[in-house]
Design a protein around this motif. Structure first.
Motif, short mmCIF file in Angstrom:
data_model
loop_
_atom_site.label_atom_id
_atom_site.label_comp_id
_atom_site.label_asym_id
_atom_site.label_seq_id
_atom_site.Cartn_x
_atom_site.Cartn_y
_atom_site.Cartn_z
N ASN A 183 0.82 -1.21 0.00
CA ASN A 183 0.00 0.00 0.00
C ASN A 183 0.86 1.26 0.00
O ASN A 183 0.54 2.24 -0.67
CB ASN A 183 -0.93 0.02 1.21
CG ASN A 183 -2.09 -0.95 1.01
OD1 ASN A 183 -2.33 -1.41 -0.11
ND2 ASN A 183 -2.78 -1.30 2.09
N ARG A 184 1.94 1.23 0.79
CA ARG A 184 2.83 2.40 0.85
C ARG A 184 3.41 2.69 -0.52
O ARG A 184 3.45 3.83 -0.98
CB ARG A 184 3.94 2.16 1.89
CG ARG A 184 3.57 2.69 3.29
CD ARG A 184 4.79 2.77 4.19
NE ARG A 184 5.53 1.53 4.25
CZ ARG A 184 5.20 0.50 5.05
NH1 ARG A 184 4.13 0.57 5.83
NH2 ARG A 184 5.94 -0.60 5.06
N ARG A 185 3.91 1.61 -1.18
CA ARG A 185 4.51 1.82 -2.51
C ARG A 185 3.44 2.33 -3.50
O ARG A 185 3.70 3.21 -4.33
CB ARG A 185 5.11 0.50 -3.03
CG ARG A 185 6.42 0.21 -2.31
CD ARG A 185 7.06 -1.04 -2.86
NE ARG A 185 7.46 -0.91 -4.24
CZ ARG A 185 7.95 -1.92 -4.95
NH1 ARG A 185 8.08 -3.08 -4.39
NH2 ARG A 185 8.30 -1.72 -6.20
N MET A 186 2.22 1.77 -3.36
CA MET A 186 1.14 2.20 -4.25
C MET A 186 0.82 3.69 -4.04
O MET A 186 0.58 4.45 -4.98
CB MET A 186 -0.13 1.38 -4.01
CG MET A 186 -0.30 0.19 -4.93
SD MET A 186 0.23 0.37 -6.61
CE MET A 186 -0.95 1.53 -7.25
N GLN A 187 0.84 4.12 -2.76
CA GLN A 187 0.52 5.52 -2.46
C GLN A 187 1.54 6.47 -3.10
O GLN A 187 1.17 7.50 -3.67
CB GLN A 187 0.49 5.71 -0.92
CG GLN A 187 -0.07 7.06 -0.48
CD GLN A 187 -1.47 7.33 -1.04
OE1 GLN A 187 -2.34 6.45 -0.98
NE2 GLN A 187 -1.67 8.52 -1.61
#
Ligand code: ADP
Length: 608
Positions: free
Chosen positions: A166-170
């Protein structure tokens, strides 16, 4: 000239069309950017997760290899391997029993046989799942591996915290958002440029059209481009040129028409189907006794109170052809006037009668001439009747036996002769008058000396003057009195004057003929010492058949046409005739003709 190359156009930024185009383009750009960024995010997320699974499977496979020969504490080994791999590690027996777990005691863990990743690994050797862990209460990615080559091989499962994905996606989402915003601004700016490119020439053509609408037809648009808008400019220029040409033609036609109408001596008015005057010239207003311009734009009956004209216009739709009426105008009690109205209906194929053309002319003179002609005919008949009646009476009497009596026969035959010569003279004078009036007959004129013509006429009257013991004399001008005359007509005028002078001068009187020259022309004067003419009768003596004393005139063999002939001859020669007289003392008749050098006619003093 209206041009789109004008550097700044302040109205451009206020153009609703420009902003409408920008809004449409902006919405399209935004929709495209949102759709493509959405697709990009979904695609990147699935790629990222697939990549994670590949990585997790690789780790699970390595852990399986490491644990294959492990005979010691499986739980401890699992913890060590998990630490090295940086993930959670679970070893599950083929029946689903958890054999070891790097973060939980296997005994406290439920049977994992139904976990999707375990089911997948049991069936295909590999299985994955993404869910919230019952054990850790957080989202995890699970990847399980089982070596299908070893029947008793356990399922080795590695799990990874979903938050890192999720962090990388954000981070990726943030980058996409910045890019979308930048692209949107660029797209919007490009939209403004494109819209300006379209709107500017449209505004140029619109401004030119407004100029034309304001009446300035000399407009030329300058669109320096080769596309449809350039062609529009070209077509606009052709149209405005054509329009200018047509309007110019129309205006010239209108000017011509109003010049013709205003220079017409007849009155002209156009009346529409409702009886309103749509157009009228100044002559029409003048003839109807109205001020110029007061006819047009009003119903005709309002300004012209002549019921005959209303009736004339009302009859046109039935008649379908021009109709003429004469109306006596009584507006001026001192001046009798007759107006002729000719109305012509104008029809339109679909609409019936649309207009009536009303032509108004002053027919007073025509009417007078008509009346004069009618009078003349009546007079001629009357004049002819008198001698004819008396001839016929004498003839009848002679036939009834009077011819046998020589005392009666001779005086009767003499009466017949007198009446016959009166008839002959009458017919000859009537013919002369009508010839002079109609202008038929020999019209040749030559330069002649009036001294000679007067002398010839005097010679011709010597005998008759002598018979009455009248002293007939002549005074010639001291130099030739040249005039352009028709010899026969002029001599007949002089003869008539001398006939009268001798006839109306008592025995022993004097008749004097005098030729004189002046700067204006030549004059022949016949003066007598005769009976004279009263002041009331004098202006009428030139009328046809007018006689001061009918009985005396007849007794003298007069026809009442002599002075009418004199007047016509004088007028025909561009001259005039005057008369002065004093009853009991005598009369003077004067014929004045312009001399050959002077071009103008002499003012007529008597043309009645
Ligand atoms: P007429 O044939 O009767 O002479 P004219 O036309 O010559 O007709 O003249 C019209 C009338 O004018 C005459 O009838 C006469 O009464 C009058 N008149 C013409 N000339 C003279 C004149 N010299 N003296 C007096 N009266 C004249």
């Amino acid at each position: 000239m209206v041009s789109d190359t004008a550097s700044k156009n302040p109205s451009l930024l206020r153009s609703p069309l420009l902003w409408r185009l920008v809004a449409i383009n902006g919405a399209a750009v935004l929709a495209f950017l949102i759709a493509s960024s959405g697709y990009l995010e979904v695609k990147l997320r699935s790629d990222l997760i697939r990549e994670q699974y590949l990585d997790l499977h690789a780790r699970a496979r390595m852990a399986d290899s490491a644990l294959m020969h492990e005979r010691g504490d499986l739980q401890l080994s699992a913890r060590m391997l998990a630490q090295m791999a940086g993930t959670r590690l679970t070893v599950i027996a083929p029946d689903g029993t958890v054999l070891a777990d790097s973060e939980e005691l296997p005994a406290r863990m439920a049977n994992h046989a139904q976990r999707p990743e375990v089911v997948g690994a049991m069936r295909d050797g590999r299985g994955t799942d993404q869910r919230v862990s019952e054990t850790r209460a957080a989202e995890f990615l699970y990847a399980a591996y089982r070596d299908l080559g070893r029947p008793d091989a356990p399922v080795v499962r590695v799990a990874m915290d979903g938050e890192s994905v999720n962090r990388r996606m954000q981070a990726i989402r943030n980058t996409i958002l910045v890019t979308v915003a930048a692209l949107f601004v660029i797209g919007l700016a490009l939209s403004v440029v494109a819209a300006r490119f379209l709107v500017r020439p449209i505004q140029v053509v619109r401004n030119a059209a407004n100029e034309i609408a304001r009446g300035n037809l000399d407009v030329h648009v300058e669109l320096d481009r080769k596309d449809e808008l350039g062609e529009l400019g070209g077509a606009f220029n052709t149209m405005s040129r054509e329009l200018m040409l047509r309007v110019g033609q129309l205006e010239a036609n209108k000017r011509e028409l109003s010049a013709i109408m205003d220079n017409m001596s007849e009155g002209l008015a156009l009346v529409d189907g409702q009886g309103n005057v749509t157009m009228a010239n100044t002559a029409a207003a003048r003839m109807l006794g109205l001020s110029a311009g007061s006819l047009a734009g009003r119903p005709l009956w309002e300004s012209v109170r002549l019921p005959e004209v209303d009736e004339l216009l009302a009859s046109l739709p039935e008649l379908k052809e021009p109709r003429r009426i004469w109306v006596e105008d009584h507006t001026n009690p001192h001046q009798r006037r007759v107006l002729a109205f000719v109305a012509t209906p104008l029809f339109d194929a679909g609409r019936g009668q649309i207009l009536a053309v009303l032509l108004i002319s002053d027919a007073t003179e025509d009417q007078k001439l008509l009346e004069m002609r009618q009078d003349f005919v009546a007079n001629v008949s009357h004049e002819l009747k008198t001698p004819l009646t008396s001839i016929s009476a004498y003839v009848e009497t002679l036939l009834d036996g009077a011819s046998d009596d020589p005392n009666v026969r001779r005086p009767f035959l003499e009466k017949i002769r007198t009446n016959t010569s009166r008839l002959t003279k009458l017919v000859s004078d009537i013919l002369t008058v009508s010839r002079l009036e109609s202008g038929t007959g020999d019209e040749t004129r030559t330069q002649l000396d009036l001294n000679e013509l007067a002398a010839a006429s005097v010679r011709r009257h010597a005998e008759s003057a002598e018979a009455k013991n009248i002293r007939l004399s002549m005074t010639a001008a001291d130099s030739p009195a040249m005039a352009l005359v028709n010899e026969e007509d002029f001599l007949s005028a002089l003869d008539n004057l001398l006939d009268n002078a001798i006839a109306y001068t008592p025995n022993g009187g004097t008749v004097e003929v005098k030729v004189s020259r002046s700067t204006q022309g030549v004059t022949v004067e016949v003066r007598d010492t005769g009976v004279g003419i009263s002041a009331e009768a004098l202006p009428r003596v030139f009328e046809r058949f007018y006689r001061v004393d009918k009985a005396r005139s007849r007794a003298m063999g007069g026809t009442g046409l002599g002075l009418a002939i004199v007047k016509h001859v004088a007028i025909k020669h561009g001259g005039r005739v005057d008369a002065e007289s004093e009853p009991g003392k005598g009369s003077t008749f004067r014929i004045s003709l312009p001399s050959p050098g002077s071009s103008g006619r002499l003012a007529a003093s008597d043309r009645t």
